[in-house]
Motif scaffolding. Sequence first.
Motif, PDB file in Angstrom:
ATOM      1  N   SER A  74     104.212 -62.284-111.281  1.00 17.51           N
ATOM      2  CA  SER A  74     104.744 -61.308-110.885  1.00 17.51           C
ATOM      3  C   SER A  74     104.450 -59.961-111.742  1.00 17.51           C
ATOM      4  CB  SER A  74     106.403 -61.547-111.270  1.00 17.51           C
ATOM      5  OG  SER A  74     106.144 -61.518-112.760  1.00 17.51           O
ATOM      6  N   ARG A  75     105.044 -58.645-110.660  1.00 18.70           N
ATOM      7  CA  ARG A  75     104.646 -57.245-111.739  1.00 18.70           C
ATOM      8  C   ARG A  75     105.188 -57.577-112.906  1.00 18.70           C
ATOM      9  NH1 ARG A  75     102.722 -53.153-107.601  1.00 18.70           N
ATOM     10  NH2 ARG A  75     102.671 -53.535-105.504  1.00 18.70           N
ATOM     11  N   THR A  76     106.226 -57.536-113.240  1.00 17.86           N
ATOM     12  CA  THR A  76     107.332 -57.090-114.537  1.00 17.86           C
ATOM     13  C   THR A  76     106.503 -58.261-115.180  1.00 17.86           C
ATOM     14  OG1 THR A  76     109.471 -57.914-112.641  1.00 17.86           O
ATOM     15  CG2 THR A  76     109.036 -58.342-115.402  1.00 17.86           C
ATOM     16  N   ALA A  77     105.624 -59.367-115.011  1.00 23.19           N
ATOM     17  CA  ALA A  77     104.952 -60.018-116.074  1.00 23.19           C
ATOM     18  C   ALA A  77     103.597 -59.470-116.754  1.00 23.19           C
ATOM     19  CB  ALA A  77     104.681 -61.331-115.548  1.00 23.19           C
ATOM     20  N   VAL A  78     102.877 -58.599-115.514  1.00 25.30           N
ATOM     21  CA  VAL A  78     102.416 -57.258-115.502  1.00 25.30           C
ATOM     22  C   VAL A  78     102.451 -56.185-116.628  1.00 25.30           C
ATOM     23  CG1 VAL A  78     100.343 -56.029-114.845  1.00 25.30           C
ATOM     24  CG2 VAL A  78     101.061 -58.823-113.759  1.00 25.30           C
ATOM     25  N   ASN A  79     103.812 -56.105-116.046  1.00 27.55           N
ATOM     26  CA  ASN A  79     104.277 -54.499-117.418  1.00 27.55           C
ATOM     27  C   ASN A  79     104.288 -54.339-118.707  1.00 27.55           C
ATOM     28  OD1 ASN A  79     104.155 -53.008-114.454  1.00 27.55           O
ATOM     29  ND2 ASN A  79     105.740 -53.960-113.612  1.00 27.55           N
ATOM     30  N   ILE A  80     105.082 -56.137-118.587  1.00 24.37           N
ATOM     31  CA  ILE A  80     105.893 -56.498-120.164  1.00 24.37           C
ATOM     32  C   ILE A  80     104.030 -56.472-120.984  1.00 24.37           C
ATOM     33  CG2 ILE A  80     106.617 -58.304-121.574  1.00 24.37           C
ATOM     34  CD1 ILE A  80     108.665 -58.893-119.527  1.00 24.37           C
ATOM     35  N   GLY A  84     102.516 -54.482-123.704  1.00 28.62           N
ATOM     36  CA  GLY A  84     102.544 -55.110-125.866  1.00 28.62           C
ATOM     37  C   GLY A  84     101.032 -55.071-125.932  1.00 28.62           C
ATOM     38  N   ILE A  85     100.253 -54.315-125.066  1.00 24.69           N
ATOM     39  CA  ILE A  85      98.965 -54.099-125.506  1.00 24.69           C
ATOM     40  C   ILE A  85      99.230 -52.138-125.592  1.00 24.69           C
ATOM     41  CG2 ILE A  85      96.734 -53.850-124.340  1.00 24.69           C
ATOM     42  CD1 ILE A  85      96.709 -55.898-122.716  1.00 24.69           C
ATOM     43  N   GLY A  86      99.981 -51.731-124.876  1.00 27.38           N
ATOM     44  CA  GLY A  86      99.979 -50.334-125.559  1.00 27.38           C
ATOM     45  C   GLY A  86     100.461 -49.751-126.393  1.00 27.38           C
ATOM     46  N   PHE A  87     101.628 -50.984-127.241  1.00 28.24           N
ATOM     47  CA  PHE A  87     101.977 -51.405-128.462  1.00 28.24           C
ATOM     48  C   PHE A  87     101.577 -51.733-129.775  1.00 28.24           C
ATOM     49  CE2 PHE A  87     105.013 -52.956-132.038  1.00 28.24           C
ATOM     50  CZ  PHE A  87     106.273 -51.724-132.276  1.00 28.24           C
TER      51      PHE A  87
END
Length: 153
Positions: A74-80, A84-87
């Motif tokens: 899902s798009r939500t999982a990709v955004n999360i 996390g990678i950005g953080f």
Amino acid sequence: MFPENTGHRPVEQAVTIHQPTRIAPYPAAAPVVPVQPVGVPAVTSIMLPDGRVITGYAIDHTHPDPVTAKPLISRTAVNIALGGIGFGAVCGGLVLLTTFIAALAALVQQLIILAAVIFGGFIAVQVLTAGRERGTTTVNIRNAVIKRNHFHG
């Protein structure tokens, strides 16, 4: 209204009776003609091989709407996950930034100490060599004689 043991008797009150108001009858509607609904099929009878007869409606099977292909993730999982990678990348940068700031503070501290040592050494050299520049004589105190509060070298 009052309990029996108090000795009081209930007071009689006047009763008012209201009569309902008549409602005028609703005008009669036009006669209704029974009509076969458009969506309902006609009654059908089927004879089974053993001789029984089944009567009912023949209904076409409804086909469900085609299901659109959903993505595996899902798009939500990709955004999360991207968040996390950005953080994680930012946290690594912050660790490097704090390390850099600590190293810079240590460098400034060492430079201040070095300047104090050099300046202190310069002052000490000036104080110790000041007597030689004026043409004074250095006296060895062990050989000197002190008489009546006067130093004789």
